[in-house]
Design an enzyme around this catalytic site. Structure first.
Site, PDB file in Angstrom:
ATOM      1  N   LYS A 277      27.139  50.668  18.181  1.00  0.00           N
ATOM      2  CA  LYS A 277      26.882  49.261  17.879  1.00  0.00           C
ATOM      3  C   LYS A 277      27.543  48.792  16.592  1.00  0.00           C
ATOM      4  O   LYS A 277      27.611  47.597  16.336  1.00  0.00           O
ATOM      5  CB  LYS A 277      25.379  49.016  17.831  1.00  0.00           C
ATOM      6  CG  LYS A 277      24.724  49.257  19.184  1.00  0.00           C
ATOM      7  CD  LYS A 277      23.246  48.944  19.160  1.00  0.00           C
ATOM      8  CE  LYS A 277      22.628  49.047  20.529  1.00  0.00           C
ATOM      9  NZ  LYS A 277      22.147  50.407  20.829  1.00  0.00           N
TER      10      LYS A 277
HETATM   11  C1  LIG Z   1      21.917  50.676  22.169  1.00  0.00           C
HETATM   12  C2  LIG Z   1      22.199  52.067  22.574  1.00  0.00           C
HETATM   13  C3  LIG Z   1      22.418  52.411  23.912  1.00  0.00           C
HETATM   14  C4  LIG Z   1      22.329  51.386  25.021  1.00  0.00           C
HETATM   15  O1  LIG Z   1      23.324  50.420  24.918  1.00  0.00           O
HETATM   16  P1  LIG Z   1      23.163  49.035  25.729  1.00  0.00           P
HETATM   17  O2  LIG Z   1      24.322  48.226  25.353  1.00  0.00           O
HETATM   18  O3  LIG Z   1      21.865  48.443  25.292  1.00  0.00           O
HETATM   19  O4  LIG Z   1      23.126  49.413  27.169  1.00  0.00           O
HETATM   20  C5  LIG Z   1      22.744  53.705  24.215  1.00  0.00           C
HETATM   21  N1  LIG Z   1      22.805  54.651  23.251  1.00  0.00           N
HETATM   22  C6  LIG Z   1      22.592  54.364  21.964  1.00  0.00           C
HETATM   23  C7  LIG Z   1      22.663  55.451  20.961  1.00  0.00           C
HETATM   24  C8  LIG Z   1      22.290  53.073  21.570  1.00  0.00           C
HETATM   25  O5  LIG Z   1      22.056  52.800  20.293  1.00  0.00           O
END
Ligand SMILES: *Cc1c(COP(=O)(O)O)cnc(C)c1O
Length: 439
Positions: free
Chosen positions: A105
């Site tokens: 993210k």
């Molecule tokens: C947010 C997250 C996900 C899921 O991602 P989405 O875009 O919500 O499907 C998977 N793994 C980790 C480590 C995350 O932080």
């Protein structure tokens, strides 16, 4: 380029307006009105991540206020490695966890933050960035906006449902970042953000920006690593790779679907989910239903009602076509545990619980060239991972720096009123007046 709502009853807007709005006024999510089309050969002379990024994102910025700044936005966003590592003959791993908070993210959050900062006029009132987080979003958003003048960040997370190190990454900031432990689930936090965005009374004296994966400003940049890694794989191996993506709210996965839609060399896409069943049920039945959120070891994927499903359905109105391009796999906590425990012997890797869902899906599937998407660093989940592998996970330097800072945190009930009350009670600190009771 304009962006339209998945619900088709809001006006089409440019990139900057879609970013500031977050949700479209009709409650839908913004999607591009048209799709730029590329061929793999269009990228023949481009190999750096920045060049590929500029080429695929430029059409979405055409005619927008930020158009001329795209290159410098990208330069400020992508300043950490995103390696594609070969594992075994037909399998590679795309490591998305080398950013400042060790989660994928960071890419979207930093891009969003660069855009918001550039859109804010000097002297404009405070902009408030709100985010609900089931794990890593809050840390990435806090890190991306921390210390930005004129921008305040409100982070809401479900109390007691995230790892201690994830919590630290949410609460170690202070300053312009305010973190709230909500008595409820992630869906409660997400509802609270949506309520706030629709509360015209609260909105009227501030610019309120949602930093969840519903925001187009986080989604678009995530296409960069799908474009770059698929091109790299295709050039070096001569095959189109298929991606396996650990998924919760489906923001990361939607970016891969969009990259495929634009013609990048992506074969199949597998959504690896934990035991929260809404996505796998949909693939079985063709009927969309949300479920109560279940708590699992892959907590950043604990989502009962993934908001980006609306974008998936908009992209794939035809269920047959959806099933041709995409599939979904559910991985239980027991399977996550055994995948982590066998990580060294099977793959010579240490997996985080989220990435483990993709690895397990790969172990069940054959017949493609696979890129596993590694979404977080295993050191963030040491209390799960270390007992399973019987050794310590080395802590990356970025994480250690954050762990050494003090925590700032407040608890609230899951209502907008509770949040408003708490914010007005902490207002004096914002003005740096010493609270009277402490005299
Ligand atoms: C947010 C997250 C996900 C899921 O991602 P989405 O875009 O919500 O499907 C998977 N793994 C980790 C480590 C995350 O932080």
């Amino acid at each position: 380029m304009k962006f339209i709502s998945t619900r088709h009853s809001s006006a089409a807007v440019g990139y900057s307006e879609a970013l500031v709005n977050g949700l479209a006024p009709d409650g839908g999510l913004y999607i591009p009105e048209t799709w730029p089309k590329f061929e793999s050969t269009d990228f023949e002379t481009l190999s750096s991540m920045h060049d590929v990024a500029l080429k695929i994102l430029r059409p979405f910025f055409s005619g927008d206020r930020l158009e001329g700044q795209l290159r410098s936005i990208l330069e400020s966003t992508l300043h950490f490695p995103i390696p594609l590592k070969s594992l075994k003959g037909d399998t590679a791993v795309l490591e998305l966890f080398h950013g400042p908070t060790n989660a994928f993210k960071d890419v979207g959050a930093r891009f969003l933050s660069e855009c918001v900062a550039r859109l804010r006029d000097p002297g404009a009132p405070l902009a408030t960035v709100m985010v609900a987080t089931s794990g890593d979003t809050g840390g990435a958003v806090a890190g991306a906006f921390f210390g930005r003048p004129g921008i305040e960040v409100l982070i809401l997370f479900p109390k007691g449902r995230i790892s201690a190190r994830q919590e630290k990454q949410l609460t170690c900031w202070g300053g312009n970042v305010k973190t709230f432990a909500v008595h409820g689930t992630f869906d409660d936090c997400q509802r609270l953000v949506k309520t706030a965005l629709h509360d015209s009374n609260w909105r009227k004296d501030k610019t309120l920006i949602s930093a969840n994966s519903i925001n187009i400003g986080r989604l678009l940049p995530q296409m960069i690593y799908y474009a770059h890694s698929s091109l790299t794989y295709w050039r070096s191996k001569g095959h189109q790779p298929s991606f396996i993506i650990p998924s919760g709210n489906l923001g990361n996965a939607v970016a891969s679907m969009w990259a495929k839609k634009m013609g990048l060399p992506i074969d199949h896409i597998v959504l690896a989910t934990n035991s929260n069943p809404s996505v796998t049920e949909y693939f079985k039945t063709g009927e969309w239903k949300s479920f109560e959120t279940q708590v699992t070891l892959a907590n950043a994927m604990d989502v009962g009602n993934p908001s980006n499903m609306e974008r998936v359905l908009a992209l794939y109105p035809d269920f047959k076509q959806l099933k041709k391009d995409i599939s979904a796999v559910s991985v239980s906590d027991d399977e996550i545990r055994s995948t982590i425990a066998d990580g060294k012997s099977n793959w010579n890797e240490i997996w985080c619980p989220h990435t483990a869902t993709a690895v397990r899906a790969r172990e069940r599937l054959g017949g493609h060239h696979w890129i596993l998407v590694a979404t977080a660093h295993p050191a963030k989940f040491e209390s799960i991972v270390e007992p399973l592998i019987g050794e310590e996970v080395p802590v990356p330097a970025e994480l250690q720096t954050l762990l050494d800072r003090p925590s700032h945190i407040q608890e609230i009930e899951p209502t907008l009123q509770a949040l408003k009350d708490r914010l007005s009670s902490i207002a004096p600190e914002k003005k740096s007046l010493p609270p009277r009771s402490r005299k």
